[in-house]
Design a protein around this motif. Sequence first.
Motif, PDB file in Angstrom:
ATOM      1  N   GLN A   1      18.730  62.944  45.815  1.00 53.69           N
ATOM      2  CA  GLN A   1      18.713  64.485  46.400  1.00 53.69           C
ATOM      3  C   GLN A   1      17.394  64.383  47.209  1.00 53.69           C
ATOM      4  O   GLN A   1      17.623  64.998  48.652  1.00 53.69           O
ATOM      5  CB  GLN A   1      18.720  65.588  45.555  1.00 53.69           C
TER       6      GLN A   1
ATOM      7  N   MET B   1      10.949  62.286  37.606  1.00 43.78           N
ATOM      8  CA  MET B   1      11.907  63.059  38.652  1.00 43.78           C
ATOM      9  C   MET B   1      13.449  61.803  38.178  1.00 43.78           C
ATOM     10  O   MET B   1      13.192  60.754  38.116  1.00 43.78           O
ATOM     11  CB  MET B   1      11.725  62.728  40.021  1.00 43.78           C
TER      12      MET B   1
ATOM     13  N   GLU C   1      17.972  63.174  41.109  1.00 47.45           N
ATOM     14  CA  GLU C   1      17.161  64.191  41.644  1.00 47.45           C
ATOM     15  C   GLU C   1      16.468  63.334  43.068  1.00 47.45           C
ATOM     16  O   GLU C   1      16.172  63.869  44.029  1.00 47.45           O
ATOM     17  CB  GLU C   1      15.922  64.808  40.894  1.00 47.45           C
TER      18      GLU C   1
END
Lengths: 179, 142
Positions: free
Chosen positions: B8, B1, B5
């Motif tokens: 988020q 990741m 990301e």
Amino acid sequence: MGDSPSLSRRLLLQGAALSGAGAAVGGCASSPDAADGRSRSGSAAAPVADSGAASASPDVRLVESAIADERALLDDCLAGAATFTGLAPVLDPIAARQREHLARLRAALTSGAPGRPSHPRRVPGDRAAALRRVRRSVVDAQRARRTDALAADSGPLARLLASMSASHAVTADLDALSP
Amino acid sequence: MSAVEALQSCLAAEHAALYGYGVVGGVLAGTTGSTRLRVYADECYVAHRSRRDTITADIDRSGETPAAAEPAYELPFRVTGTASCTALARLIERRTAAVYASAVADTVDRLRVIAIAALTDCAIREVGWGAPLQALPGVGRT
């Protein structure tokens, strides 16, 4: 000396490293880090054996140092609980958490050797001093694991160390350990 | 990741946390004798809101669009009184801690600093709501 030879130890908790080699072989597309433009490839979902990276990596040395630290805190708890019976309800749960920390740290290395032997801890003269010593050790351990987490190249290792730091922060906050 | 990301994911977790604490605060407001818990819930809400705002700003700076909050979130159980409010708050902190722990693995430098601090705060708050101390907050047992 009781030290295990660093040359034989490998780190099991591997994530895509920040080093040039790690980033080049990372399987995930990297995106700019929001803060400073540095990127990090995806981290491993599960521990994998090091296939032959340089021995005595910084992360291995970091884990070995953390093991020694966490062991010293465990020894402080055991010594305090053994010397002052009334402290067992406070110190035994901390000792239990320390054993779990040590188990996870040792499991992060390929070598089964336990590392440096623990040394008998000098127990302070009274109950209050024993608690203060443990609290000081807990606070020191919190800061050390945080520093280690920030320094770790392996993402999964950083996660483990950050969790340990958080655990120490909670322990340090306990009313029973407050001055 | 990637780091963005990961951010988020953290933002999504904070959105859910804020929704959950909104429910907790609302129920406690109507519960007699819960002033101390209501005050603590308010403190937790403010802390999560601050984290949400910090993460939103970081995602903005990266050029990405911050994940939006859902209009509503499904609660794992009915929240009707002090006990269920406490249980929900503990669950919020435990789950958010896990998200930040994962973010530690996927970030570096300043963002890792933030993730570690947020993980620590969640661990402290979870215990503040009466959960037992864990050896490895956000990670758990193998």
